[in-house]
Design an enzyme around this catalytic site. Sequence first.
Site: not given
Length: 320
Positions: A45, A73, A87, A183
């Site tokens: 993203d 992550y 988000d 997300r």
Amino acid sequence: MQRTENDFTGMLVIRKEQGYTSSDVVARLRGILHMRKIGHTGTLDPQAEGVLPVCLGKATKLADLIADRDKEYIAKMRLGVATDTQDMTGSVLREISAEEVIRLVTPESIEDAFGQFRGEIEQIPPMYSAVWSGGRRLYELAREGITVERKPRRISIKELEILKISLPYVEFRVCCSKGTYIRTLCDDIGTALGTGAAMEHLLRTRVGIFTLENALTLSEVEALMRENRPALEQRILPVDFFFADAPAVHVREDALGYLRNGNPLSCDNLAEESLPHADYIRVYNSTGVFYALYRYNEQRKRILPVKMFHETDSHINDRA
């Protein structure tokens, strides 16, 4: 001097910065390295940052294999808010105050909610994603205010660790399979808690064997290209590095024609005494030059080509 596409072949680990799309990274690298044949290994993203392996030259054949590897992550989510993009860049759909979040949740309830998402789970891709639906990307439909039904996908959350709770924020580390939307994971955890949640920040720290510690920013690549090209070349990982855990074989000089033409290989063609029974086998010539990726075929008792990488073999079709 104009450089050719063959100047660089291998993998370069980029630390993508916020504000760039994965395609932006490729476009800028083409200008920096003066070559066209560059590909990324899966979208990240625009507001996310972190590891983005990039394939150069013949290594572009690796892009789909790298994209299949597990990813890690570090994420930060904000409890008490839900958005249309899942988000904090999106439009707020529902929101409660930080005081209300503190009243509703405890560290124990947060841990219980996280526990629901460890292991094999199903996840519905978000509307703001690059998934195809009816010939169009979901994000294109979402921007037009169109919502379509999406089928859940099976994903694997292999590790999910809470790092810090500072309500209304929760930071966590996740190791997951291909196709996982962090997300959406934040949104789903917020739903489980009854508060809603949206992703505040995302840092990708690993893609398969590629880590943040070995990554370069675009500015660092540009500086090395301009001032110290040999140092840049040292940061470009050879294609066979990606298959370091796979067994290796060496083709005898008198059988090199079979390899160059992408033919199946038998034990008689190799310097080794036996054929590795593996899905991925690194195949080299007698002097140690990497040529191809093969796999063992039980029925034929041969190893068969998966992908050819040597620059003299561009006429060979990939078998993947």
